[in-house]
Design an enzyme around this catalytic site. Structure first.
Site, PDB file in Angstrom:
ATOM      1  N   LYS A 268      37.079  39.890  45.930  1.00  0.00           N
ATOM      2  CA  LYS A 268      38.141  40.733  45.009  1.00  0.00           C
ATOM      3  C   LYS A 268      39.450  40.464  44.634  1.00  0.00           C
ATOM      4  O   LYS A 268      40.651  40.901  45.582  1.00  0.00           O
ATOM      5  CB  LYS A 268      38.146  41.670  44.820  1.00  0.00           C
ATOM      6  CG  LYS A 268      38.660  42.921  44.155  1.00  0.00           C
ATOM      7  CD  LYS A 268      38.744  44.377  44.301  1.00  0.00           C
ATOM      8  CE  LYS A 268      40.525  44.621  43.053  1.00  0.00           C
ATOM      9  NZ  LYS A 268      39.780  46.500  43.002  1.00  0.00           N
TER      10      LYS A 268
ATOM     11  N   GLY B  16      44.609  53.610  40.872  1.00  0.00           N
ATOM     12  CA  GLY B  16      45.120  54.977  41.562  1.00  0.00           C
ATOM     13  C   GLY B  16      45.651  56.385  40.220  1.00  0.00           C
ATOM     14  O   GLY B  16      45.804  57.210  40.712  1.00  0.00           O
TER      15      GLY B  16
ATOM     16  N   ALA C 233      39.573  50.458  38.060  1.00  0.00           N
ATOM     17  CA  ALA C 233      40.316  50.840  38.340  1.00  0.00           C
ATOM     18  C   ALA C 233      41.015  52.000  37.425  1.00  0.00           C
ATOM     19  O   ALA C 233      40.154  51.552  35.993  1.00  0.00           O
ATOM     20  CB  ALA C 233      41.872  49.991  38.036  1.00  0.00           C
ATOM     21  N   GLY C 234      41.159  53.216  37.494  1.00  0.00           N
ATOM     22  CA  GLY C 234      41.784  54.395  36.822  1.00  0.00           C
ATOM     23  C   GLY C 234      40.110  55.749  36.416  1.00  0.00           C
ATOM     24  O   GLY C 234      40.640  56.696  35.608  1.00  0.00           O
TER      25      GLY C 234
ATOM     26  N   ASN D  49      37.650  53.948  43.478  1.00  0.00           N
ATOM     27  CA  ASN D  49      38.231  54.289  45.397  1.00  0.00           C
ATOM     28  C   ASN D  49      39.017  55.966  44.945  1.00  0.00           C
ATOM     29  O   ASN D  49      37.932  57.464  45.480  1.00  0.00           O
ATOM     30  CB  ASN D  49      38.540  53.569  45.850  1.00  0.00           C
ATOM     31  CG  ASN D  49      39.492  53.098  47.175  1.00  0.00           C
ATOM     32  OD1 ASN D  49      39.899  52.405  47.939  1.00  0.00           O
ATOM     33  ND2 ASN D  49      39.296  54.294  47.874  1.00  0.00           N
ATOM     34  N   SER D  50      39.793  56.340  44.671  1.00  0.00           N
ATOM     35  CA  SER D  50      40.523  57.172  44.759  1.00  0.00           C
ATOM     36  C   SER D  50      39.580  58.209  44.606  1.00  0.00           C
ATOM     37  O   SER D  50      39.825  59.299  44.498  1.00  0.00           O
ATOM     38  CB  SER D  50      41.948  57.014  43.667  1.00  0.00           C
ATOM     39  OG  SER D  50      42.917  56.098  44.425  1.00  0.00           O
TER      40      SER D  50
END
Lengths: 264, 73
Positions: free
Chosen positions: A105, A166, A192-193, A214-215
């Site tokens: 990635k 994040g 992301a987001g 992830n987050s």
């Protein structure tokens, strides 16, 4: 009950059944990391490459003991790289770390305030990595023209941000994500987001092939429960996309027939 | 031929590091307690494959990176 089918989700020639990809950062400990990832059903798992802590107990557990390369398709990332050169070095280190595994990635960041992708450096790094035989899943802005360039170069997946890494702000520009989906022949993933399950479902309803997050799991109050929610949201969003949503109407349209009403 | 106690200065993961002269990258990995661990080594911005660590002598001034996998998204 009818068994519903779907086309396989293929990345760099390998078929996967889960369209949810997850990261390994921000968890309390490796036990939680392993449990949340197992619960998510993800088959592709991303991790970062960093200097070993010299002087640290060499017998300390290693991430790859928990996320085994035998069980998961590992996706090393270049998080923390701010130029093409560092990103390329990191990918080469990752390939050595994983005994020649070529899937990476690529993310090259612009600054540490926004972590917004630096697309100029990303394009440079992608060119070098592709020439060096890597399969490149690329994190990028939601600019369809940049996405098209990256696909034309040979990247195996285009991964526009939904919003800042994040931030949990969801998909801020669904119209751009849709434009990228419509023009792309390689898989498109929102990376992301994503903040909560409805964001992941929205990405899939827009026609994305997958979601990387992830987050949203790691920072949920109950990561295991959120891992499950994300798994279901990605499946639900995918099915909704394949089903094709009903047309929106200006006015109401009763679900029960008018004919035969007792007051008719 | 270097004397047994002669040492050389390297840069290891961005920090100064002194090491006995005449040793290899494999010796360094062992010395760090990382033998058999899943790591990757780069010397002067070139990857040193695992199979080549024992055949790679270290020289004064070498810039060495030893990395591993950590949690990240």
């Amino acid at each position: 009950m009818t068994q519903l089918t779907d086309t396989p989700f293929t990345i760099a020639g390998r078929d996967f059944s889960s369209r949810l990809l997850v990261g390994t950062g921000k968890y309390k400990d490796f036990t939680e990391t392993g449990a949340a990832i197992a619960q998510s059903g993800a088959e592709i798992v991303t991790f970062a490459v960093r200097r070993t802590n010299l002087g640290q107990d060499a017998d300390a557990p290693n991430l790859l003991d928990v996320i085994s390369p035998k069980q998961y398709t590992l996706l090393p990332n270049t998080a923390g790289c701010y130029n093409a050169k560092d990103a390329v070095r990191t990918c080469r280190l990752a390939r050595e770390l994983l005994d020649g595994h070529n899937l990476v990635k690529l993310e090259v960041l612009g600054d540490d305030h926004t972590l917004y992708p630096n697309v100029v450096e990303t394009l440079k790094a992608a060119e070098t990595l592709l020439a060096d035989g890597f399969d490149v899943m690329v994190y990028t802005s939601d600019d369809p023209i940049v996405a098209r360039e990256l696909e034309a170069m040979g990247c195996c997946a285009i991964m526009p941000l939904g919003s800042l890494i994040g931030s949990g702000h969801g998909i801020q520009n669904p119209h751009n994500v849709r434009l990228i989906v419509e023009q792309s022949s390689v898989p498109v993933l929102v990376d992301a987001g994503i903040g909560t399950a409805s964001d992941a479902a929205m990405a899939m309803e827009l026609g994305c092939d997958g979601v990387l997050l992830n987050s949203a799991i790691a920072h949920a109050r109950d990561p295991l429960r959120m891992a499950n929610a994300m798994k279901l949201a990605v499946e639900a969003g995918r099915d909704a996309f394949l089903a094709g949503r009903m047309p929106r109407r200006q006015n109401a349209d009763p679900s029960s027939p008018f004919a035969g009403r007792i007051n008719g | 031929m270097s004397t047994p106690n002669e040492s050389i200065q390297l840069t290891l993961n961005g920090e100064p590091y002194a090491m006995t002269a005449g040793l290899t990258a494999a010796d360094l990995v062992e010395q760090l307690g990382l033998g058999g661990r899943r790591i990757a080594v780069e010397i002067n911005e070139q990857i040193v494959p695992k199979s080549q660590l024992a055949a790679t002598p270290l020289a004064a001034g070498d810039q060495i990176e030893v990395v591993h996998a950590i949690g990240g998204g």
